[in-house]
Write a protein that holds these residues in place. Structure first.
Motif, PDB file in Angstrom:
ATOM      1  N   ASP A 150       0.929  -1.007   0.160  1.00  0.00           N
ATOM      2  CA  ASP A 150       0.114  -0.157  -0.282  1.00  0.00           C
ATOM      3  C   ASP A 150       0.141   1.455   0.092  1.00  0.00           C
ATOM      4  OD1 ASP A 150       0.958  -0.771   3.036  1.00  0.00           O
ATOM      5  OD2 ASP A 150      -1.139   0.676   3.503  1.00  0.00           O
ATOM      6  N   LYS A 151       2.528   0.848   0.136  1.00  0.00           N
ATOM      7  CA  LYS A 151       2.945   2.563  -0.165  1.00  0.00           C
ATOM      8  C   LYS A 151       4.043   1.995  -0.863  1.00  0.00           C
ATOM      9  CE  LYS A 151       2.026   4.183   4.336  1.00  0.00           C
ATOM     10  NZ  LYS A 151       2.089   4.873   6.267  1.00  0.00           N
ATOM     11  N   PRO A 152       3.932   2.118  -2.411  1.00  0.00           N
ATOM     12  CA  PRO A 152       5.008   1.809  -2.582  1.00  0.00           C
ATOM     13  C   PRO A 152       6.628   2.912  -2.990  1.00  0.00           C
ATOM     14  CG  PRO A 152       3.327   1.941  -4.126  1.00  0.00           C
ATOM     15  CD  PRO A 152       3.288   1.861  -2.559  1.00  0.00           C
ATOM     16  N   GLU A 153       6.038   3.397  -3.060  1.00  0.00           N
ATOM     17  CA  GLU A 153       6.992   4.352  -2.650  1.00  0.00           C
ATOM     18  C   GLU A 153       7.832   4.180  -1.298  1.00  0.00           C
ATOM     19  OE1 GLU A 153       3.922   6.273  -0.390  1.00  0.00           O
ATOM     20  OE2 GLU A 153       4.071   4.784  -2.211  1.00  0.00           O
ATOM     21  N   GLN A 154       7.904   3.716  -0.605  1.00  0.00           N
ATOM     22  CA  GLN A 154       8.860   2.948   0.523  1.00  0.00           C
ATOM     23  C   GLN A 154      10.128   2.083   0.044  1.00  0.00           C
ATOM     24  OE1 GLN A 154       6.663   2.634   4.253  1.00  0.00           O
ATOM     25  NE2 GLN A 154       5.875   4.322   4.256  1.00  0.00           N
ATOM     26  N   GLY A 155       9.395   1.702  -0.633  1.00  0.00           N
ATOM     27  CA  GLY A 155      10.625   0.694  -1.875  1.00  0.00           C
ATOM     28  C   GLY A 155      10.821   0.416  -3.152  1.00  0.00           C
ATOM     29  N   TYR A 156      10.978  -0.305  -3.793  1.00  0.00           N
ATOM     30  CA  TYR A 156      11.505  -0.568  -4.560  1.00  0.00           C
ATOM     31  C   TYR A 156      10.217  -0.750  -6.182  1.00  0.00           C
ATOM     32  CZ  TYR A 156      12.862  -5.140  -4.359  1.00  0.00           C
ATOM     33  OH  TYR A 156      12.357  -6.814  -4.456  1.00  0.00           O
ATOM     34  N   ARG A 157       9.004  -0.721  -5.029  1.00  0.00           N
ATOM     35  CA  ARG A 157       8.165  -1.259  -5.559  1.00  0.00           C
ATOM     36  C   ARG A 157       7.609  -0.387  -7.116  1.00  0.00           C
ATOM     37  NH1 ARG A 157       3.885  -4.698  -4.594  1.00  0.00           N
ATOM     38  NH2 ARG A 157       4.028  -6.182  -2.467  1.00  0.00           N
ATOM     39  N   LEU A 158       7.384  -0.060  -7.917  1.00  0.00           N
ATOM     40  CA  LEU A 158       6.663   0.669  -9.178  1.00  0.00           C
ATOM     41  C   LEU A 158       5.023   0.052  -9.087  1.00  0.00           C
ATOM     42  CD1 LEU A 158       9.511   0.078 -11.339  1.00  0.00           C
ATOM     43  CD2 LEU A 158       9.043   2.040 -10.302  1.00  0.00           C
ATOM     44  N   ARG A 159       4.821   1.946  -9.408  1.00  0.00           N
ATOM     45  CA  ARG A 159       3.471   1.674 -10.014  1.00  0.00           C
ATOM     46  C   ARG A 159       3.200   1.230 -11.567  1.00  0.00           C
ATOM     47  NH1 ARG A 159       2.754   5.293  -5.680  1.00  0.00           N
ATOM     48  NH2 ARG A 159       1.490   4.722  -4.208  1.00  0.00           N
ATOM     49  N   TYR A 160       2.343   1.098 -11.524  1.00  0.00           N
ATOM     50  CA  TYR A 160       2.504   0.844 -13.516  1.00  0.00           C
ATOM     51  C   TYR A 160       1.258   0.818 -14.321  1.00  0.00           C
ATOM     52  CZ  TYR A 160       0.681  -4.040 -11.602  1.00  0.00           C
ATOM     53  OH  TYR A 160      -0.635  -4.415 -11.421  1.00  0.00           O
ATOM     54  N   ALA A 161       0.768   0.734 -15.161  1.00  0.00           N
ATOM     55  CA  ALA A 161      -0.434   1.101 -16.279  1.00  0.00           C
ATOM     56  C   ALA A 161       0.419   0.299 -17.657  1.00  0.00           C
ATOM     57  CB  ALA A 161      -0.715   2.601 -16.365  1.00  0.00           C
ATOM     58  N   ARG A 162      -1.166   0.767 -18.435  1.00  0.00           N
ATOM     59  CA  ARG A 162      -0.574   0.115 -20.015  1.00  0.00           C
ATOM     60  C   ARG A 162      -0.338  -1.294 -20.078  1.00  0.00           C
ATOM     61  NH1 ARG A 162       0.947   5.421 -19.808  1.00  0.00           N
ATOM     62  NH2 ARG A 162       2.508   5.103 -20.594  1.00  0.00           N
ATOM     63  N   GLU A 163      -1.051  -2.429 -18.869  1.00  0.00           N
ATOM     64  CA  GLU A 163      -0.314  -3.722 -19.163  1.00  0.00           C
ATOM     65  C   GLU A 163      -0.900  -4.120 -21.053  1.00  0.00           C
ATOM     66  OE1 GLU A 163      -1.850  -5.702 -15.620  1.00  0.00           O
ATOM     67  OE2 GLU A 163       0.077  -6.159 -15.592  1.00  0.00           O
ATOM     68  N   ASP A 164       0.034  -5.162 -21.660  1.00  0.00           N
ATOM     69  CA  ASP A 164      -0.515  -5.922 -22.732  1.00  0.00           C
ATOM     70  C   ASP A 164      -0.065  -7.070 -22.338  1.00  0.00           C
ATOM     71  OD1 ASP A 164      -1.062  -5.938 -24.777  1.00  0.00           O
ATOM     72  OD2 ASP A 164       0.362  -5.469 -26.043  1.00  0.00           O
ATOM     73  N   ALA A 165      -0.917  -7.601 -23.292  1.00  0.00           N
ATOM     74  CA  ALA A 165       0.026  -9.579 -22.328  1.00  0.00           C
ATOM     75  C   ALA A 165      -0.784 -10.953 -23.860  1.00  0.00           C
ATOM     76  CB  ALA A 165      -0.754 -10.560 -21.014  1.00  0.00           C
ATOM     77  N   ARG A 166       0.613 -11.427 -24.637  1.00  0.00           N
ATOM     78  CA  ARG A 166      -0.682 -12.452 -24.958  1.00  0.00           C
ATOM     79  C   ARG A 166       0.500 -13.545 -24.942  1.00  0.00           C
ATOM     80  NH1 ARG A 166       2.276  -8.373 -28.969  1.00  0.00           N
ATOM     81  NH2 ARG A 166       3.960  -9.025 -29.698  1.00  0.00           N
ATOM     82  N   PRO A 167       0.384 -14.293 -25.823  1.00  0.00           N
ATOM     83  CA  PRO A 167       1.296 -15.614 -25.427  1.00  0.00           C
ATOM     84  C   PRO A 167       2.660 -15.520 -26.142  1.00  0.00           C
ATOM     85  CG  PRO A 167      -1.177 -16.357 -26.564  1.00  0.00           C
ATOM     86  CD  PRO A 167      -1.042 -15.137 -26.711  1.00  0.00           C
ATOM     87  N   GLY A 168       3.736 -15.988 -24.439  1.00  0.00           N
ATOM     88  CA  GLY A 168       4.738 -15.217 -25.666  1.00  0.00           C
ATOM     89  C   GLY A 168       5.366 -14.841 -25.345  1.00  0.00           C
ATOM     90  N   TYR A 169       4.048 -13.264 -24.795  1.00  0.00           N
ATOM     91  CA  TYR A 169       4.452 -11.166 -25.167  1.00  0.00           C
ATOM     92  C   TYR A 169       3.733 -10.328 -23.379  1.00  0.00           C
ATOM     93  CZ  TYR A 169       5.159  -7.121 -25.889  1.00  0.00           C
ATOM     94  OH  TYR A 169       5.879  -5.300 -26.581  1.00  0.00           O
ATOM     95  N   TYR A 170       5.029 -10.136 -22.925  1.00  0.00           N
ATOM     96  CA  TYR A 170       4.346  -9.018 -21.435  1.00  0.00           C
ATOM     97  C   TYR A 170       4.764  -7.861 -22.037  1.00  0.00           C
ATOM     98  CZ  TYR A 170       3.576  -7.036 -17.289  1.00  0.00           C
ATOM     99  OH  TYR A 170       2.281  -6.675 -16.149  1.00  0.00           O
ATOM    100  N   ARG A 171       3.498  -7.121 -21.706  1.00  0.00           N
ATOM    101  CA  ARG A 171       3.958  -5.327 -22.113  1.00  0.00           C
ATOM    102  C   ARG A 171       3.624  -4.841 -21.096  1.00  0.00           C
ATOM    103  NH1 ARG A 171       3.499  -0.954 -24.646  1.00  0.00           N
ATOM    104  NH2 ARG A 171       5.151   0.362 -25.359  1.00  0.00           N
ATOM    105  N   VAL A 172       4.600  -3.466 -20.077  1.00  0.00           N
ATOM    106  CA  VAL A 172       4.162  -2.986 -19.260  1.00  0.00           C
ATOM    107  C   VAL A 172       5.236  -1.515 -19.363  1.00  0.00           C
ATOM    108  CG1 VAL A 172       5.556  -3.666 -17.416  1.00  0.00           C
ATOM    109  CG2 VAL A 172       3.448  -2.688 -17.227  1.00  0.00           C
ATOM    110  N   ALA A 173       3.897  -0.616 -18.646  1.00  0.00           N
ATOM    111  CA  ALA A 173       5.117   0.819 -18.788  1.00  0.00           C
ATOM    112  C   ALA A 173       4.384   1.317 -17.458  1.00  0.00           C
ATOM    113  CB  ALA A 173       3.923   1.977 -19.046  1.00  0.00           C
ATOM    114  N   LEU A 174       5.816   1.089 -16.339  1.00  0.00           N
ATOM    115  CA  LEU A 174       6.281   1.197 -15.159  1.00  0.00           C
ATOM    116  C   LEU A 174       6.368   2.758 -14.997  1.00  0.00           C
ATOM    117  CD1 LEU A 174       9.014  -0.937 -14.940  1.00  0.00           C
ATOM    118  CD2 LEU A 174       6.296  -1.561 -14.570  1.00  0.00           C
ATOM    119  N   GLU A 175       6.226   3.141 -13.837  1.00  0.00           N
ATOM    120  CA  GLU A 175       5.665   3.753 -13.078  1.00  0.00           C
ATOM    121  C   GLU A 175       6.677   5.065 -13.330  1.00  0.00           C
ATOM    122  OE1 GLU A 175       5.752   5.647  -8.788  1.00  0.00           O
ATOM    123  OE2 GLU A 175       6.862   4.126  -8.243  1.00  0.00           O
ATOM    124  N   ASN A 176       9.038   4.569 -13.090  1.00  0.00           N
ATOM    125  CA  ASN A 176       9.658   5.341 -13.618  1.00  0.00           C
ATOM    126  C   ASN A 176      10.538   5.806 -14.682  1.00  0.00           C
ATOM    127  OD1 ASN A 176      10.178   2.752 -13.943  1.00  0.00           O
ATOM    128  ND2 ASN A 176      11.895   2.305 -12.861  1.00  0.00           N
TER     129      ASN A 176
END
Length: 781
Positions: free
Chosen positions: A131-157
Motif C-alpha cells: 500500500d506504500k510502494p514509494e517506501q521501497g523498490y515497488r513500482l506503480r504501473y499502467a497499460r499492461e499488454d499480454a499475449r501468449p509468449g509476450y508481456y509489456r508494461v509501462a512503469l511509473e519510473n
C-alpha cells in the motif's frame, strides 16, 4: 563459484567469508518518476486473454512462457497473500519486478526465482509495502499488454518493460528514459506464507564472471523443501559496475566479484541506460550453473528481442491451432482460447539441453535422446481432465510425460508422484495419482513401458515399510480395516475414497506387469469406498477404528470434531459422489436408479451453505456441488448412469455458462495447473472422462456450433452442434460418422481415429436419449 554442496547454511560474517574483491567503476541514478494509473487490455474474440484468472482465486499469471516451458518470466505484485500464489493478482497497484519461474493456478505458492527490477534514481533494496510502494523498490504501473509468449508494461519510473521466453530462458527488454538507470537482481524474493518459518533460503551465491555473465543459485525451503535453482544472466550492454549486497542488505566492498549467504542481491549500473533498450537474457537450470549457462548458450545466442518474441508467438500459434471453434459468443470464444492456453503451460520442463535433470531421489540423471523431464505435476487435480485432454490432442507429448512419470516413480523413495516440484516430492494433497494417469495412458495405447512403473507402485500400495508423506498416511490401516479410521487420521473419508481409485488404477498396471495376485488384492481393495458409505443416511461418512460411525452427522460439515477435518477440501455431500470407478456400485448403494437420480438432484438443489472455516477452495457452489474444486468435476455427468442423461446435458451447459467468464476473476476457483481450463475445453467440445482409466468419455452439451480438434497422426475430430443456441442445451439425436449414435458415450479409440460427431440441438429435453441400459456408460466395460 562456490559449489552448491559447500554453500554455507549458517549466517556468516560479510567481510570474513562473503565478499571476494575486484575493481570496477560506477555512477549514481536519478529520482523516481510520477506514478501512472494501472490499466489492462482487451483481446480479440478467439484469442487468449492472459488476464483471465489473474483476479479472484484463479491464481494465474500474465507473463511470457512457451508451451510447457521451464521459464515463465512474469511480473510479481506481491508475495505474502494467498491471492498471489502465482506472484500476481489483478488489481494490485504496484509490482515488484519480473521473476523467471511461476506456478499457474495453484493453491500453494513457490518459485518466483531471480527477480529483476528495472529501476531509476536512488537505490532501494527492499520492496516496501503493497500500500506504500514509494517506501521501497515497488513500482506503480499502467497499460499492461499480454499475449501468449509476450508481456509489456509501462512503469511509473518511465521504463517500458517487455518480456518473452524460450523454453529454458527468459528474455527481458527495458527501455529507459534518457539518463541513468540500474537493474536490481534480488535473490531474496520468494513467496511467503503465515505458516513459514525462517530461513526460507538457507544458501545462496552470486558471481560476476569475466565474460560478463552473472551467475547464481539459491536453495529454497518454501513448499518444495530444499529445491535448488541456478541461473546465468547476460546483458546486451556491459554495466559500468556490479554491486553486491549480502544478508541484511550489507554492502560488499567495491570490486566484489562473488558472494555467498542467504538473501543476496546484485545491482547492475548503467549511466547511459536511456541510450538504447537494455536486453537481459537469463537461462535457468535445476541441475547446476553449467546447465544454466548451456541452456542460455543453446537457446539465447543473440539479443534480438523481437526475434525471440516472434518465435514464441509461432510456438503458441501452433499449440492453439490444435482446437478451433466457430459460433458461441465472443466471450465464450475468448474463454475457450484462454483455457487452451492455460492447459498448455505445464507441467513445466525440468531437463536441460544436455538431457541432465534432477530426479525425485535428489540425484542428477541424464536422459536418453528425445526424452524430457517435467515438474509441477498437480496430479490430485490434473488426472481428472487435464491429462485426458493431453492424450487426445497431444498424444506424442502425453507419451513423453508417461515416460517421465514412470522414471519419477522409479526414482522417488515414495513411489508414484503426487505433486513433484523441481526435484522435490511435496506430498501435497492425498493419494498417489500418477497411477491413474499411467493406467489411463496404458488403456489408451499411449506407448510407454508401464510395467517398469509397477515395482514403485507396488512399494507405495503394498509395502508398508515404504516412507510416507501426508498424501499417503494410513495405508496399513486402510489395508487392514478396509478404511482409514476418522479417530486416528485426518481427512479419513477422502483418503479411503481416493486410495480406492488409485487401487483400481494400480490393479490394471499390476495385471499388465504379470502380478496377478497383487492385482487381485488391489481390485478387492478398490471396493473399500463401500466401507465409508453409510446406507442408513445415504452419505460417505467418517468411521471410527472400532467400526462405529461418528455421530452426530451433518453432510455439510467438514469434520466430526474440531481436531481435524474428515474430508479433503470437501464435505460429505461432495465426497459421497467421489467415486469414478464404480458408479453402478454407488448407484446401488443409494437405492438404485431412482435413488441415485434423486440424490444428484438433491446435491444441486441443496442450500449452498458451508461451515465457518471452510477452505476457500470449496467455491463455485451450485447447491452443494462445488465447481471451483476438483472432487466435483465429474458429478454433472453421473446422471448418464441412471438413464437421465438429459439432466447431464442441462447441468453441463449451466456450468459452462455460469462458472467461467472473460473477466480477470473468470475462473471460479484455482485453475490448478490447467484442470479447471481442461474441464471447460472438454465439456465445451461435448464430452468428459468421468473415469479416465476406462478410456471412455461421457457426452455432455457442446457449446460451439463447430469445433475442429487435431488428434495427432494427421487426423481430425470434427464436432458440430446443429441448431445451437443459448436456449438449446439439449439433444435427442446424435450422429457419429454419419450413423445414429444410440449411446451417450464414446471410446477414446473412436475419437483418436478422427471423424465427425454431430449433435442436433433443441430447446426441450428428449428424455428417451440413452435412457435404456444399453445406451448408458456402464455398457463400455
Amino acid at each position: 563459484m562456490i559449489p552448491p554442496a559447500k554453500l554455507p547454511v549458517a549466517r556468516r560474517s560479510l567481510l570474513r567469508a562473503s565478499c571476494h574483491l575486484a575493481l570496477l567503476a560506477g555512477t549514481g541514478a536519478p529520482a523516481l518518476a510520477a506514478p501512472r494509473r494501472h490499466g489492462g487490455r482487451r483481446t480479440a474474440p478467439g484469442m487468449p486473454d492472459l488476464f483471465i484468472g489473474t483476479g479472484g482465486d484463479g491464481h494465474t499469471f500474465p507473463g511470457a512462457s512457451l508451451p510447457f516451458g521451464m521459464v515463465q518470466v512474469s511480473p510479481d505484485t506481491d508475495t505474502a497473500r494467498w491471492d498471489t500464489c502465482s506472484g500476481y493478482h489483478h488489481g494490485d497497484a504496484s509490482l515488484l519486478g519480473f521473476s523467471h519461474t511461476h506456478l499457474s493456478g495453484t493453491g500453494i505458492g513457490d518459485m518466483l526465482d531471480v527477480l529483476v527490477v528495472p529501476a531509476r534514481g536512488a537505490l532501494r533494496l527492499d520492496p516496501g509495502p503493497l500500500d506504500k510502494p514509494e517506501q521501497g523498490y515497488r513500482l506503480r504501473y499502467a497499460r499492461e499488454d499480454a499475449r501468449p509468449g509476450y508481456y509489456r508494461v509501462a512503469l511509473e519510473n518511465g521504463v517500458t518493460s517487455e518480456l518473452t521466453a524460450t523454453l529454458r530462458t527468459g528474455i527481458q527488454r527495458h527501455a529507459y528514459p534518457a539518463g541513468e538507470g540500474h537493474l536490481l537482481i534480488d535473490l531474496s524474493h520468494l513467496v511467503q506464507d503465515s505458516s513459514d518459518f525462517p530461513p526460507l533460503i538457507d544458501a545462496a551465491a552470486l558471481e560476476w564472471l569475466d565474460d560478463g555473465t552473472l551467475v547464481g543459485t539459491r536453495r529454497v525451503w518454501r513448499w518444495a523443501k530444499g529445491r535448488q535453482i541456478y541461473f546465468a544472466m547476460q546483458f546486451s550492454r556491459a554495466p559500468a559496475r556490479i554491486d553486491f549486497f549480502a544478508d541484511d542488505n550489507a554492502p560488499c566492498p567495491p570490486g566484489t566479484r562473488a558472494i555467498t549467504g542467504k538473501r543476496l542481491k546484485a545491482v547492475a549500473w548503467f549511466p547511459d541506460a536511456g541510450s538504447a533498450p537494455i536486453v537481459v537474457r537469463t537461462g535457468i537450470s535445476a541441475v547446476d550453473v553449467a546447465g544454466a549457462r548451456a541452456n542460455l548458450a543453446a537457446e539465447a545466442a543473440h539479443f534480438d528481442f523481437d526475434a525471440y518474441a516472434k518465435a514464441a508467438q509461432a510456438a503458441w500459434d501452433g499449440e492453439l491451432a490444435r482446437i478451433t471453434v466457430k459460433g458461441g459468443t465472443a466471450a465464450q470464444q475468448t474463454i475457450m482460447a484462454t483455457a487452451q492456453y492455460h492447459a498448455a503451460l505445464g507441467p513445466t520442463l525440468l531437463s536441460d539441453v544436455d538431457g541432465r535433470t534432477i530426479g525425485l531421489d535428489r540425484q542428477v540423471h541424464t536422459l536418453a535422446q528425445g526424452e524430457a523431464a517435467y515438474s509441477a505435476y498437480s496430479l490430485w487435480d490434473t488426472y481428472r481432465a487435464f491429462h485426458p485432454l493431453q492424450t487426445l490432442i497431444r498424444p506424442a507429448h502425453a507419451a513423453t510425460m508417461m515416460a517421465d512419470l514412470i522414471r519419477q516413480t522409479q526414482q522417488s523413495p515414495y513411489g508414484p508422484p503426487v505433486w513433484p516440484l523441481q526435484g522435490v516430492e511435496t506430498g501435497c494433497m492425498i493419494g498417489w495419482h500418477a497411477v491413474p494417469v499411467l493406467a489411463e495412458g496404458m488403456a489408451k495405447g499411449i506407448p510407454a513401458d508401464y510395467a517398469a512403473a509397477w515395482p514403485g507402485i507396488r512399494r507405495r500400495a503394498l509395502d508398508f515399510t515404504t516412507p510416507t508423506q501426508d498424501n499417503s498416511l494410513g495405508i496399513p490401516l486402510y489395508d487392514q480395516l478396509g478404511y482409514v479410521p476418522a479417530d486416528l487420521l485426518f481427512e479419513s473419508v477422502s483418503r479411503t475414497l481416493e486410495y480406492s481409485y488409485d487401487d483400481y488404477a494400480a490393479a490394471k498396471i499390476a495385471r499388465a506387469a504379470g502380478a496377478a495376485q497383487d492385482a487381485a488384492h488391489l481390485e478387492k481393495r478398490s471396493g473399500n469406498w463401500r466401507n465409508v458409505f453409510d446406507a442408513s443416511v445415504g452419505f460417505a461418512r467418517p468411521r471410527l477404528s472400532d467400526g462405529s460411525w461418528t455421530s452426530p452427522y451433518d453432510p455439510v460439515q467438514l469434520g466430526h470434531s474440531s481436531k481435524w477435518r474428515d474430508y479433503t477440501e470437501s464435505n460429505g455431500w461432495q465426497a459421497t459422489f467421489l467415486n469414478q470407478h464404480d458408479v453402478p456400485g454407488l448407484m446401488a448403494a443409494l437405492g438404485g436408479e431412482a435413488g441415485f437420480e434423486a440424490k444428484l438432484d438433491a446435491l444441486f438443489a441443496a442450500p449452498s451453505t458451508l461451515p465457518k472455516g471452510a477452505p476457500p477452495d470449496i467455491s463455485g457452489m451450485l447447491g452443494q456441488y462445488a465447481h471451483g474444486n476438483e472432487p466435483s468435476h465429474h458429478v454433472a455427468y453421473l446422471y448418464a448412469w441412471c438413464g437421465a442423461h438429459w439432466k447431464t446435458q442441462a447441468m453441463v451447459r449451466r456450468l459452462l455458462t455460469t462458472m467461467y467468464t472473460d473477466k480477470p476473476d473468470g475462473i471460479i476457483g484455482n485453475d490448478d495447473c490447467g484442470q479447471m481450463s481442461a474441464w471447460f475445453i472438454l465439456s465445451a467440445l461435448g464430452f468428459y472422462p468421468v473415469d479416465p482409466v476406462s478410456a471412455v468419455y461421457v457426452l455432455g452439451s457442446p457449446l460451439f456450433d463447430q469445433a475442429r480438434v487435431s488428434v495427432g497422426a494427421g487426423k481430425e475430430l470434427v464436432i458440430e452442434a446443429r441448431g445451437q443456441g443459448p436456449d438449446k442445451p439439449y439433444y435427442g439425436k446424435v450422429e457419429w460418422n454419419g450413423q445414429p449414435l444410440d449411446r451417450c458415450w464414446l471410446r477414446h479409440a473412436e475419437l483418436i481415429a478422427g471423424g465427425t460427431l454431430v449433435f442436433h440441438m433443441q430447446a426441450e429435453p428428449d428424455k428417451r436419449f440413452a435412457s435404456a441400459p444399453a445406451g448408458r456408460p456402464q455398457a463400455a466395460s
